[in-house]
Scaffold this active site. Structure first.
Site, PDB file in Angstrom:
ATOM      1  N   ASP A  47       0.840  -1.195   0.000  1.00 37.93           N
ATOM      2  CA  ASP A  47       0.000   0.000   0.000  1.00 37.93           C
ATOM      3  C   ASP A  47       0.877   1.247   0.000  1.00 37.93           C
ATOM      4  OD1 ASP A  47      -2.071   1.804   0.245  1.00 37.93           O
ATOM      5  OD2 ASP A  47      -2.327   1.493   2.397  1.00 37.93           O
ATOM      6  N   TYR A  76     -19.796 -24.342   9.934  1.00 35.47           N
ATOM      7  CA  TYR A  76     -19.738 -22.901   9.695  1.00 35.47           C
ATOM      8  C   TYR A  76     -18.972 -22.583   8.419  1.00 35.47           C
ATOM      9  CZ  TYR A  76     -22.127 -21.193  13.795  1.00 35.47           C
ATOM     10  OH  TYR A  76     -23.100 -20.875  14.711  1.00 35.47           O
ATOM     11  N   ARG A  80      -3.330  20.401  -0.335  1.00 38.48           N
ATOM     12  CA  ARG A  80      -2.055  20.029   0.262  1.00 38.48           C
ATOM     13  C   ARG A  80      -1.451  18.833  -0.487  1.00 38.48           C
ATOM     14  NH1 ARG A  80      -1.840  18.403   6.553  1.00 38.48           N
ATOM     15  NH2 ARG A  80      -2.313  20.620   6.793  1.00 38.48           N
TER      16      ARG A  80
END
Length: 546
Positions: free
Chosen positions: A103, A355, A168
């Site tokens: 990132d 699940y 900015r």
């Protein structure tokens, strides 16, 4: 499980884009989805490495992001990049990682080409993802939601603060080249998903899953609410599609009034704090096709809200164990009980769902949830809420079977840059007998531990920190009974006030209910559930221009 899809190789996903374009939201969402698929994924935020290098309170040189930066700035930049990449390679090579998400801004074509060559030397495939935004409304909303909590903008009009922040960025990062490198693999996401452009994205199965996910993703802000269905006339039956009881109908009405009032008062609170006076986002309601969830949504439908039914959102199937007592299950299926206690997420009883099975069934719902741009209320059985909550809050699979959703709470999930936040909204005036969360899907304690029950040991159930109140208080965990109707004489179930045979275990680590009531225009009691680590990371990110 290894956490790798071996036919897909190792992948570095490299984010591209200026600040306030939603890069961090995209990579966090993508990491959550890949982890959901069972792929070992980790995010490497370059800004974290820069802050660690310059130290607390330190700042990079003014020309740090400039193409013609000073030698000192170039050396600092290379030092930070080297440390980040070394950690990426170490994780991929020595920790069995498969997808590393890098990132950073990555503003120039030359830098991106060099990065792709560097990863290729380490046998790592590279996929660039650019978030390109030129819609000024989206930019201002992103800046308002994430960036302008900086002290630099304290007390300023939000719109004016957003404009100054974006200005900015232009000053600090004067050169940015949008992706057009024909030889690279990249996806360009334009204006929060309004359009997509792909180039050379055809190298493996996992890359196609990523593309498919991104086409369902957007970076616009919206809130998700979770709530249990009201009590039914046959509360614990999986096979019977029973309607709401009289208590369930009263619950549906109070829940609807509480939610509508809460949303309006949240809007007014935002205005009072200097936010824009804009209408509430539309609210869409999803239910399963089970009668109890449809009828729980009826008061909201009568108010004009759109209700949609999803067959995938039916509760978990208990199989042969439906309505069998715990003693009967342990007697009939001792080996299955042992497997269940070792791995309650992946284990399934005969003819039942695990699940994990439920999570696979809910994948289309996950993708549609990411695509939804309205505020969303999901009314479902507790087993379904556990899985969907765990996706949005990035819970461990070990915790999913233990999550509790008392009926007197609406859970509100609020998107945030690093980690979604959750808040509980109290529903007042309910009969205490209908409040506790339902027991485990198969009524077996998970796992055995310190509390004695019929010669077996029970462990107090722990809840992930992100959904715990502080200080903890006692929570009831009721051990009930499953099984086919009529299969077993004398078997009983929990729920309504006239039912017998329930056994309660005090759990000091459980989900704490928030007490309180309101009438007229008073505000529902709410409690914010905060992941402090994630909150601190977001605060650090405020002044970060990576």
């Amino acid at each position: 499980m290894s956490g790798r899809l071996f036919h897909s190789g190792r992948i570095a996903i490299v984010m591209v884009g200026l600040p306030a374009r939603g890069k961090t939201h995209i990579c966090v969402s993508m990491a959550r989805y890949l982890s959901w698929l069972g792929v070992k994924t980790r995010i490497f935020h370059l800004g974290d490495y820069r802050r660690a290098t310059v130290g607390q309170g330190g700042h990079v040189p003014q020309d740090y992001f400039y193409p013609n930066a000073s030698p000192a700035s170039v050396m600092l930049r290379q030092k930070i990049l080297k440390k980040c990449r070394e950690d990426i390679y170490a994780w991929l090579n020595h920790e069995n990682g498969q997808v590393a998400i890098y990132d950073a801004v990555n503003p120039t074509a030359s830098g991106r080409r060099a990065l792709a060559k560097e990863f290729a030397k380490h046998d790592v495939q590279t996929l660039f993802i650019e978030s390109f935004v030129d819609d000024q409304e989206i930019l201002k909303e992103n800046a308002r939601n994430v960036k302008i909590s900086s002290p630099d903008f304290h007390g300023m009009d939000p719109d004016e603060a957003a404009k100054r922040y974006l200005k900015r960025i232009e000053t600090k990062i004067p050169v940015f080249e949008t992706m057009a490198e024909e030889e690279l693999n990249y996806i360009k996401m334009i204006n929060a998903g309004q359009a997509f452009f792909y180039n050379n994205v055809s190298f493996n199965y996992l890359s196609h899953r990523i593309v498919f996910y991104l086409t369902n993703l957007h970076i616009k802000h919206r809130t998700t609410f979770f709530v249990r269905a009201g009590t039914a006339t046959e509360e614990d039956s999986y096979k019977a599609d029973a309607p709401l009881s009289a208590e369930g109908e009263a619950y549906a009405q109070v829940m609807a009034e509480t939610l509508v009032r809460h949303r309006e008062q949240e809007r007014q609170a935002t205005i009072d704090q200097g936010g824009p006076d804009v209408p509430l986002r539309p609210l869409t309601i999803w239910t399963s096709t089970r009668l109890r969830t449809i009828q729980t949504a009826e008061p909201l439908r009568e108010l004009g809200y759109k209700v949609r039914h999803r067959s995938q959102m039916s509760q978990i199937n208990p199989g042969v164990c439906e309505k069998l007592s715990e003693r009967a299950i342990r007697s009939l299926y001792p080996e299955e009980v042992e497997k269940h206690e070792l791995d309650p997420y992946h284990h399934r009883y005969p003819r039942a769902e695990s699940y994990h099975d439920l999570a696979v069934r809910l994948e289309p719902i996950i993708l549609e949830l990411e695509r939804e741009q309205n505020d969303l209320l999901i009314i479902a059985h507790e087993s379904v809420l556990r899985v969907l909550y765990s996706y949005l809050m990035h819970c461990s699979t070990r915790d999913i079977p233990k999550l509790k959703f008392p009926r007197d709470e609406i859970i509100e999930i609020i998107p945030a840059a690093y980690q979604n936040e959750a808040k509980r909204v109290h529903i007042p005036g309910l009969d205490p007998k209908m409040i506790p969360g339902s027991p485990e899907d198969i009524r077996i304690p998970v796992p055995p531990g310190s509390e004695d029950f019929g010669g077996r040991q029970l462990t107090p159930i722990s809840i992930p920190a992100m959904i715990m109140g502080s200080p903890p208080s006692a929570t009831e965990v009721t051990i009930g009974f499953f099984g086919k109707t009529g299969d077993r004489k004398g078997s009983v179930s929990i729920g309504g006030g006239d039912r017998k045979g329930s056994i309660s275990v005090s759990n000091n680590g459980g989900l704490r209910s928030v007490s309180g009531s309101f009438s007229g225009g008073e505000r529902p009691v709410t409690e914010k559930i905060v992941n402090n680590t994630a909150k601190e990371m977001v605060e650090d990110k405020v002044a970060d221009e990576d």
